[in-house]
Enzyme design. Sequence first.
Site, PDB file in Angstrom:
ATOM      1  N   HIS A 165      16.070  -6.951  -1.161  1.00 11.07           N
ATOM      2  CA  HIS A 165      16.208  -6.372   0.178  1.00 11.07           C
ATOM      3  C   HIS A 165      17.515  -6.798   0.831  1.00 11.07           C
ATOM      4  O   HIS A 165      18.099  -6.064   1.615  1.00 11.07           O
ATOM      5  CB  HIS A 165      15.026  -6.783   1.058  1.00 11.07           C
ATOM      6  CG  HIS A 165      13.944  -5.752   1.065  1.00 11.07           C
ATOM      7  ND1 HIS A 165      12.785  -5.886   1.763  1.00 11.07           N
ATOM      8  CD2 HIS A 165      13.880  -4.554   0.468  1.00 11.07           C
ATOM      9  CE1 HIS A 165      12.036  -4.810   1.589  1.00 11.07           C
ATOM     10  NE2 HIS A 165      12.680  -3.995   0.789  1.00 11.07           N
TER      11      HIS A 165
ATOM     12  N   GLU B 139       3.600   2.118  -5.258  1.00 10.71           N
ATOM     13  CA  GLU B 139       4.598   1.151  -5.716  1.00 10.71           C
ATOM     14  C   GLU B 139       3.972   0.003  -6.503  1.00 10.71           C
ATOM     15  O   GLU B 139       4.651  -0.945  -6.871  1.00 10.71           O
ATOM     16  CB  GLU B 139       5.420   0.610  -4.540  1.00 10.71           C
ATOM     17  CG  GLU B 139       4.617  -0.001  -3.419  1.00 10.71           C
ATOM     18  CD  GLU B 139       5.477  -0.484  -2.257  1.00 10.71           C
ATOM     19  OE1 GLU B 139       6.705  -0.574  -2.391  1.00 10.71           O
ATOM     20  OE2 GLU B 139       4.890  -0.787  -1.206  1.00 10.71           O
TER      21      GLU B 139
ATOM     22  N   CYS C 286      11.332   7.438  -2.590  1.00  7.92           N
ATOM     23  CA  CYS C 286      12.240   6.755  -1.662  1.00  7.92           C
ATOM     24  C   CYS C 286      12.806   5.446  -2.208  1.00  7.92           C
ATOM     25  O   CYS C 286      13.473   4.709  -1.501  1.00  7.92           O
ATOM     26  CB  CYS C 286      11.554   6.508  -0.322  1.00  7.92           C
ATOM     27  SG  CYS C 286      10.111   5.473  -0.469  1.00  7.92           S
TER      28      CYS C 286
HETATM   29  C1  PEP Z   1      10.300   0.627  -3.067  1.00 10.07           C
HETATM   30  O1  PEP Z   1       9.587  -0.328  -3.403  1.00 10.07           O
HETATM   31  O2  PEP Z   1      10.756   1.452  -3.876  1.00 10.07           O
HETATM   32  C2  PEP Z   1      10.681   0.815  -1.656  1.00 10.07           C
HETATM   33  C3  PEP Z   1      11.298   1.908  -1.251  1.00 10.07           C
HETATM   34  O3  PEP Z   1      10.408  -0.163  -0.780  1.00 10.07           O
HETATM   35  P1  PEP Z   1      11.180  -1.553  -0.678  1.00 10.07           P
HETATM   36  O4  PEP Z   1      12.496  -1.433  -1.390  1.00 10.07           O
HETATM   37  O5  PEP Z   1      11.317  -1.800   0.767  1.00 10.07           O
HETATM   38  O6  PEP Z   1      10.234  -2.495  -1.340  1.00 10.07           O
HETATM   39 MG    MG Z   2       8.526  -1.482  -1.965  1.00 13.24          MG
END
Ligand code: PEP
Ligand code: MG
Length: 571
Positions: A194, A430, A501
């Site tokens: 992140h 996910e 996403c």
């Molecule tokens: C993902 O896990 O692909 C996602 C979009 O969420 P994050 O990157 O915030 O975990």
């Molecule tokens: Mg995620």
Amino acid sequence: MREERIIRGVVASVGTAIGKAVRTFDPLFVSFNFKLRQDQVRKEIDRFRSSVEKSREQLKRMQSELKRKSGPESSFLIDAHLLVLQDRLFVDRIIEKIETDWINSEWAIQQVSDDLFQAYDRLNDDYLRERRGDLDDIVRRLLHNLQSKPLPSFKKLPYDAILVGKLVPPSTLFELRSQRIVGLATETGSPLSHTAIMARSLEIPAIVGAPELAEVASGDLLIVDGDRGVVIWSPSDETVATYKNRDRDGKKLKKKPGVSMSAPSVTEDSVQISLGANINFSEEVRSASAHGCEFIGLYRTEFDFFREGKQSDEESLVADYSVVLKTAKGAPVTFRTIDVGIDQKSWDGVNMNLGVRGLRFCLENTDIFKKQLRSLYRASVHGPTRILLPFVSSVDDLDAAHLVIDEVRHELRARRQRYDPHVPIGVMIETPAAAQTCDLMASRVDFFCLGTNDLIQYYLVVDRSDQSVVHLYNPFHPAILRCLQQVYTLLRPTGKPVTVCGEMAADPPSAAVLLGLGFTSLSVSLAAYSRIQRMIRSVSVSQLKALVDEILKMQKPKEVEEKVRATVYRT
Ligand code: PEP
Ligand code: MG
């Protein structure tokens, strides 16, 4: 003068930055190492002494409580900690460091404790080596108590600060976004963390996974080169001049108007692809809207929710979310409820990715969850709102979330507060469990978002924030292709919309695979928006479907990747 030195790392965010290193002390306390002016030294010593005093009081209190509860036997453990606080080798040496080197308490604690830790590590006696833990505990307590007497903190950063640390949490980078940070360089971490995603959305050049940075001290001159994947430590005047010229040329190029983002994204064979934007903080919605993005496919709300380490209150959340919706001017906004736990490791090194994360956290802390839901519903009268639940692994999770959602709606009605009763509720796919059972979840939700970042890490058992396994993280792995094909096949008959996403949608070759698998809605960061739009306009879905048939028969990720790249880039 030190010689110029090149430190290699992994690119997390492109671009270059020249500035002064500011070391963060520790990812959980996030304090910085500073040089002080001579006239600030006295005050700093007082600050340190009051942290020692506060720690002593806390320990004494703990000791008497322990005595009361379990007798004097166990309270002796606290004695060991109290002794460290009386130890001249420790406390006096820290004060001496502040006095002679003009550095802040955190930096002095770090230097003195590092020396002591090394001495402990060299001991042959197991019992004495174990005492290292006492020192470790005391260091944390002192740091914590220094923090609760906040530093004049970020304002002390130089205007060209390059944040350097073992690991810099995304929240720190986020809090500093409007401050003076021009670059980021960390000893650990991977481009999928992140922190890296945040650096890209803030357009801060960043290098991660560069262990040699451990030797860099606050105040050292650095160049972060996010195009070459290196940090230049103590660059020569000549190198600095070269980079400054390059930076000027880059800025000129950036001013040239690009292709319009608001035009629809249609493939060569006339398939319309919905393209949304991922945002990580509320201010980004302005640029998303100015660029004409169709919708906000993912707003990671946790960073705004925990601003400056504190939880926002309901009224300010309602105000913030309302501004987001108004600024989006009718474009739907997908608010993902807080996904805490990611990119965090507890002190004992436990990986939170497999613990109380995302919806699990919300279901264990319903007061926090309800506050966010109330705020979202109250803001929903200002524009099309979608609520997305992260890190779900079973239908039971969804049922539990729905109960809370129903309670919140009931409360709002009882309070006669206005809200949109038709806010769609969606779920992130996910986790492997969600990927396998998404069809069973369909009757409980209105839409799906495919989070490939986590899906890949959990499917391939590769920690996305650990640079030592980053080479194993691969969206072209046959297991991932099969998993995505299965998700598509399970969801198609449900008729529920699905948006991808994760970062897989943001890289043209892997995004092309998604189109070939049948997905027609993608959401990517603003930085990736125009390159994905260009890719969509240059491919034909029928050709990509044939490509997917071919790669699904392949055995190795590398073979798959080469084939896909050759097709997308027509090499
Ligand atoms: C993902 O896990 O692909 C996602 C979009 O969420 P994050 O990157 O915030 O975990
Ligand atoms: Mg995620």
